[in-house]
Design an enzyme around this catalytic site. Structure first.
Site, PDB file in Angstrom:
ATOM      1  N   ASP A  94      -1.072   7.182   0.465  1.00 44.97           N
ATOM      2  CA  ASP A  94      -1.133   6.198  -0.611  1.00 44.97           C
ATOM      3  C   ASP A  94      -1.904   4.964  -0.132  1.00 44.97           C
ATOM      4  O   ASP A  94      -1.446   4.250   0.757  1.00 44.97           O
ATOM      5  CB  ASP A  94       0.302   5.810  -1.018  1.00 44.97           C
ATOM      6  CG  ASP A  94       0.334   4.860  -2.202  1.00 44.97           C
ATOM      7  OD1 ASP A  94      -0.739   4.490  -2.715  1.00 44.97           O
ATOM      8  OD2 ASP A  94       1.454   4.486  -2.615  1.00 44.97           O
ATOM      9  N   HIS A 132       6.067   8.050 -10.578  1.00 46.92           N
ATOM     10  CA  HIS A 132       6.135   7.024  -9.545  1.00 46.92           C
ATOM     11  C   HIS A 132       7.529   6.403  -9.609  1.00 46.92           C
ATOM     12  O   HIS A 132       8.018   6.094 -10.687  1.00 46.92           O
ATOM     13  CB  HIS A 132       5.075   5.949  -9.805  1.00 46.92           C
ATOM     14  CG  HIS A 132       5.089   4.850  -8.803  1.00 46.92           C
ATOM     15  ND1 HIS A 132       5.776   3.665  -8.999  1.00 46.92           N
ATOM     16  CD2 HIS A 132       4.526   4.762  -7.588  1.00 46.92           C
ATOM     17  CE1 HIS A 132       5.609   2.892  -7.931  1.00 46.92           C
ATOM     18  NE2 HIS A 132       4.862   3.529  -7.065  1.00 46.92           N
TER      19      HIS A 132
HETATM   20 MG   LIG Z   1       1.745   4.166  -4.785  1.00 45.62          MG
END
Ligand SMILES: [Mg+2]
Length: 386
Positions: free
Chosen positions: A198, A300
């Site tokens: 990420d 998420h």
């Molecule tokens: Mg992220």
């Protein structure tokens, strides 16, 4: 039933150790909870994405902007309430903080509905597609320490040991440094364990392209937020040039924002953040678009146990698309870095880590009415900073 009061609780404490991602380092843990009260004694809980000063500003939006718009309305009129608040705020912010604020309120309305109908929220969403949800352990946040690689090595090995199905690490230190960090983690977890990276939009398309080719050689499962969320062309170029999955969506808002991301095939895996994008009501519309375009969804998840618990319902009710006898199941993102708002907040703790350990990487879907995320009032009072 009528909404009588909307209260926003910003909780905060000092972390023992600074944590970070590609944009900043921070020393305080924040959670922003929203409590919606009704004249029938039912109270709903939700959460808004955004820490630190963002949470305090969002508290003002929840209490001073949204509350007067919807006080006295029937909390079961979730879509009507969403549209009223959105339409009245539209001229002042179609993305970002107003929508984060609306998210927490909307989630609390779903909690109220579940409690009112005496059903878990996934039942109101259409039912459970699965009894168990696989969980991935997110960890390896950036830190300003000389032995970062050693820490990533230890942390990733611990996540494997803890029973998680996969892991995700932060990157964003620079191309060369990131390649070394990811190699370290790949070596630590072995060649077959699923690893995601990420970047929190730290890179240009060209830099991300270079990184992506290296990650492909290391068998990385997805590359999250490689470029800025506004850079749709960059996302598309990466999807076309790379074999590994490009993931993103946590910094996008409402079905209007997600429409172009989905339609233009900017991501291989969509990551809607329910506590930011507008709440469960808007999440459903985004899922419908993703489904119609056959874009896989892995939510998420970031924040307190309220956010985690909410996502357990959403993942229970997420259909397999395209559908098969042995579909790839959407995973729950579970942050493994220290967070008292995840472990100690609820009257009935979620016990994710224990359940993952026992089952070998999955958790059962929730039972009981609503979202099942009622906070301990004494704990809230103790950590409240507003
Ligand atoms: Mg992220």
């Amino acid at each position: 039933m009528k909404i009588t009061e909307i209260r926003s609780h910003v909780l905060q404490y000092d972390l023992d150790e600074e944590l970070g991602y590609s944009q900043q380092y921070y020393t305080k843990r924040t959670a922003h909870l929203v409590e919606v009260r009704t004249d029938e004694g039912i109270t709903g809980w939700g959460e808004c994405f955004g820490g630190g000063g963002i949470a305090l500003a969002n508290k003002t939006i929840v209490e001073q902007v949204i509350q007067p718009m919807i006080i006295g309305m029937n909390p079961l009129d979730r879509d009507v309430i969403w549209h009223k608040a959105y339409n009245l705020m539209r001229d002042h912010g179609q993305k970002g903080m107003p929508i984060q604020s609306l998210s927490g309120v909307d989630i609390a309305l779903w909690d109220i509905a579940g409690k009112y109908y005496n059903q878990p929220v996934y039942q109101l969403l259409g039912g459970a597609f699965r009894e168990e949800i696989p969980v991935y352990g997110y960890g390896m946040m950036l830190q300003r320490v000389p032995d970062l690689k050693e820490r990533f090595k230890t942390d990733s090995a611990q996540i494997v040991e803890a029973g998680f199905k996969a892991t995700k690490m932060k990157i964003g230190l620079g191309v060369k440094e990131d390649i070394e960090l990811v190699e370290t983690v790949r070596d630590a977890v072995g060649p077959d364990f699923q690893v995601m990276v990420d970047a929190n939009h730290a890179y240009t398309t060209r830099e991300a392209m270079t990184l992506g080719h290296e990650f492909e050689k290391m068998g990385i499962y997805w590359f999250e937020e490689p470029v800025a969320p506004e850079d749709h062309q960059g996302y598309r170029d990466l999807c076309e040039a790379l074999v590994l999955n490009i993931a993103g969506g946590e910094a996008e808002f409402t079905s209007f924002g997600f429409r172009d991301l989905i339609k233009n095939r900017c991501v291989d895996i969509l990551q809607p953040e329910v506590c930011a994008l507008g709440g469960i009501t808007e999440y459903q519309k985004i899922i419908a678009m993703a489904r119609a375009h056959f874009v896989p969804v892995v939510n998420h998840v970031w924040g307190s146990a309220v956010a985690v618990g909410t996502n357990m319902h959403l993942l229970a009710a997420l259909p397999d698309f395209p559908g098969a006898a042995h579909p790839v199941q959407p995973m729950l993102e579970y942050d493994t870095t220290p967070n008292r708002f995840r472990e100690e907040l609820l009257q009935k703790p979620l016990n994710i880590q224990e359940r993952v350990k026992q089952s070998g990487g999955t958790i059962p879907i929730p039972t009981g009415p609503g979202l099942g995320v009622d906070p301990d009032p004494d704990f809230v009072r103790h950590f409240e900073v507003n």
